[in-house]
Design a protein around this motif. Structure first.
Motif, PDB file in Angstrom:
ATOM      1  N   ASP A  44      59.683  63.936  37.946  1.00 49.66           N
ATOM      2  CA  ASP A  44      60.881  63.174  37.601  1.00 49.66           C
ATOM      3  C   ASP A  44      62.076  64.082  37.270  1.00 49.66           C
ATOM      4  O   ASP A  44      63.005  63.663  36.604  1.00 49.66           O
ATOM      5  CB  ASP A  44      60.606  62.212  36.443  1.00 49.66           C
ATOM      6  CG  ASP A  44      60.067  62.900  35.196  1.00 49.66           C
ATOM      7  OD1 ASP A  44      59.927  64.134  35.219  1.00 49.66           O
ATOM      8  OD2 ASP A  44      59.793  62.200  34.207  1.00 49.66           O
ATOM      9  N   ARG A 108      56.927  63.198  27.642  1.00 54.73           N
ATOM     10  CA  ARG A 108      56.290  62.361  28.653  1.00 54.73           C
ATOM     11  C   ARG A 108      55.081  63.037  29.284  1.00 54.73           C
ATOM     12  O   ARG A 108      54.027  62.432  29.460  1.00 54.73           O
ATOM     13  CB  ARG A 108      57.294  61.994  29.757  1.00 54.73           C
ATOM     14  CG  ARG A 108      56.651  61.074  30.790  1.00 54.73           C
ATOM     15  CD  ARG A 108      57.524  60.824  31.984  1.00 54.73           C
ATOM     16  NE  ARG A 108      56.852  59.882  32.894  1.00 54.73           N
ATOM     17  CZ  ARG A 108      57.112  59.768  34.175  1.00 54.73           C
ATOM     18  NH1 ARG A 108      58.025  60.528  34.736  1.00 54.73           N
ATOM     19  NH2 ARG A 108      56.459  58.895  34.919  1.00 54.73           N
ATOM     20  N   SER A 163      65.458  56.758  30.433  1.00 55.49           N
ATOM     21  CA  SER A 163      64.861  57.150  31.709  1.00 55.49           C
ATOM     22  C   SER A 163      63.368  57.265  31.474  1.00 55.49           C
ATOM     23  O   SER A 163      62.856  56.824  30.437  1.00 55.49           O
ATOM     24  CB  SER A 163      65.436  58.502  32.173  1.00 55.49           C
ATOM     25  OG  SER A 163      64.984  59.547  31.318  1.00 55.49           O
ATOM     26  N   GLU A 164      62.653  57.896  32.407  1.00 56.47           N
ATOM     27  CA  GLU A 164      61.231  58.130  32.187  1.00 56.47           C
ATOM     28  C   GLU A 164      60.987  59.011  30.970  1.00 56.47           C
ATOM     29  O   GLU A 164      59.915  58.978  30.369  1.00 56.47           O
ATOM     30  CB  GLU A 164      60.601  58.803  33.416  1.00 56.47           C
ATOM     31  CG  GLU A 164      60.579  57.945  34.666  1.00 56.47           C
ATOM     32  CD  GLU A 164      61.824  58.160  35.520  1.00 56.47           C
ATOM     33  OE1 GLU A 164      62.855  58.664  34.977  1.00 56.47           O
ATOM     34  OE2 GLU A 164      61.775  57.822  36.721  1.00 56.47           O
ATOM     35  N   ARG A 165      61.985  59.800  30.580  1.00 56.26           N
ATOM     36  CA  ARG A 165      61.841  60.748  29.472  1.00 56.26           C
ATOM     37  C   ARG A 165      62.227  60.170  28.106  1.00 56.26           C
ATOM     38  O   ARG A 165      62.094  60.843  27.090  1.00 56.26           O
ATOM     39  CB  ARG A 165      62.686  61.991  29.738  1.00 56.26           C
ATOM     40  CG  ARG A 165      62.391  62.718  31.044  1.00 56.26           C
ATOM     41  CD  ARG A 165      61.027  63.358  31.063  1.00 56.26           C
ATOM     42  NE  ARG A 165      60.801  64.150  32.265  1.00 56.26           N
ATOM     43  CZ  ARG A 165      60.954  65.476  32.325  1.00 56.26           C
ATOM     44  NH1 ARG A 165      61.306  66.144  31.256  1.00 56.26           N
ATOM     45  NH2 ARG A 165      60.728  66.126  33.449  1.00 56.26           N
ATOM     46  N   ASP A 167      62.351  56.069  26.208  1.00 56.80           N
ATOM     47  CA  ASP A 167      62.423  54.614  26.253  1.00 56.80           C
ATOM     48  C   ASP A 167      63.119  54.098  24.995  1.00 56.80           C
ATOM     49  O   ASP A 167      63.480  54.869  24.100  1.00 56.80           O
ATOM     50  CB  ASP A 167      61.033  53.989  26.427  1.00 56.80           C
ATOM     51  CG  ASP A 167      60.046  54.394  25.343  1.00 56.80           C
ATOM     52  OD1 ASP A 167      60.468  54.662  24.195  1.00 56.80           O
ATOM     53  OD2 ASP A 167      58.836  54.447  25.647  1.00 56.80           O
ATOM     54  N   TYR A 193      67.110  62.478  34.714  1.00 59.24           N
ATOM     55  CA  TYR A 193      66.024  62.510  33.743  1.00 59.24           C
ATOM     56  C   TYR A 193      66.474  62.743  32.314  1.00 59.24           C
ATOM     57  O   TYR A 193      65.865  62.245  31.371  1.00 59.24           O
ATOM     58  CB  TYR A 193      64.972  63.551  34.160  1.00 59.24           C
ATOM     59  CG  TYR A 193      65.341  64.996  33.902  1.00 59.24           C
ATOM     60  CD1 TYR A 193      64.668  65.744  32.937  1.00 59.24           C
ATOM     61  CD2 TYR A 193      66.359  65.623  34.625  1.00 59.24           C
ATOM     62  CE1 TYR A 193      64.997  67.065  32.700  1.00 59.24           C
ATOM     63  CE2 TYR A 193      66.684  66.945  34.391  1.00 59.24           C
ATOM     64  CZ  TYR A 193      66.007  67.663  33.425  1.00 59.24           C
ATOM     65  OH  TYR A 193      66.340  68.975  33.191  1.00 59.24           O
TER      66      TYR A 193
END
Length: 302
Positions: A44, A108, A163-165, A167, A193
């Motif tokens: 990511d 993550r 982002s994915e990194r 929440d 990211y």
């Protein structure tokens, strides 16, 4: 207050006074020993140069030059790296500070969660600096600290890109742990990211911002307006060259990589000079292959 509502955020943030230092009083870094690219992180982080060869000796030399440059402005503590944690050269995502305390992020990827377990770095904060520990790695939300959360330290304002990194649960945990007055939540653009690649607060009086890094174009406009229009506007190319991944380590000292500096035009450099910033430029082409730049290498001690 932590909110997604831009108007509510501006209404509160615009009235906050400068009551704390704008810049860190010292920094910490992790040496790129055993430097390589982390395959997990590449899932990511599109900034990583996975197809290119890397050289540990070159990375170490670049890092030593960065240490020397920063030491002209602030004290620097350097921890050894480890080939088992190749992303540790970017410690600001895992460890961060606020007055009287230090934070451990919830990372993550497993390769980065190993960094958070380092007893020597934890001991530095707890025993040497006598800071209270807030271990966010134990709470459920993902939060990669000052990678995901860009902070105006002087006024206690947070800008948190999801982002994915990071929440929303993690963002709320950081808002509380840093003791912020107000935090704006927003989504980063697809493929981004970390917020600190697309936004930097410059000594609490200006910002560097890449609008293409935000999912909602209203967010960067609101951020720029909050700083009276003192916004260094970065295009997508300059963002990709890490121009947004810069950091002010003194009221008049803005640090950025050579690659980032060279992407700026004369007008932009003139803007920064007009705002009172001297540019401190460090070549980092090998380290930047790992998907971060100068700001990511610098952990701040407040």
């Amino acid at each position: 207050m932590i909110t997604r509502d831009i108007d509510s955020f501006i209404a509160l943030a615009a009235g906050l006074p400068v009551v704390a230092p704008t810049c860190a009083r010292a920094v910490f870094m992790v040496s790129p020993d055993g430097f390589r690219l982390a395959e997990q992180s590449a899932r990511d982080n599109r900034y990583m140069a996975m197809g290119e060869a890397v050289d540990e000796a070159c990375a170490l030399a670049e890092h030593r030059a960065l240490q020397a440059a920063v030491r002209r402005v602030l004290p620097v503590t350097v921890f050894p790296g480890d080939a088992a944690t190749p992303d540790a050269v970017f410690p600001n995502n895992v460890f961060a500070t606020a007055p009287g305390r230090y934070l451990v992020g919830h990372m993550r990827h497993a390769v980065r969660r190993r960094e958070a377990e380092r007893a020597d770095i934890r001991a530095y904060f707890k025993q040497t600096l006598e800071r209270r520990e807030i271990d966010l790695s134990l709470q459920p939300g993902v939060c990669e600290l000052t990678g995901s959360l860009v902070i105006d330290r002087a006024r206690g304002i947070g800008f948190c890109g999801l982002s994915e990194r990071c929440d929303e649960t993690g963002a709320r945990a950081m808002h509380e742990a840093f003791g912020l007055n107000v935090t704006l939540l927003f989504d980063l653009a697809d493929g981004e990211y970390h917020t600190n690649v697309v936004l930097s607060v410059l000594a609490s009086r200006a910002v560097a911002v890449a609008s293409s890094g935000f999912a909602d174009a209203r967010v960067p406009e609101a951020v720029a307006a909050l700083y009276g229009g003192q916004a260094l506007r970065l295009d997508a190319r300059q963002k990709a060259e890490y121009a947004g991944n810069c950091i002010t380590l003194a009221e008049d000292a803005l640090f950025l990589s050579q690659r980032a500096h060279d992407s700026l035009d004369a007008g932009q450099r003139g803007q920064l000079a007009d705002w009172g910033f001297t540019l401190h430029v460090v070549p980092m082409p090998m380290l930047e292959k790992a998907g971060g730049s100068l700001r990511c290498c610098v952990g701040e001690v407040f």
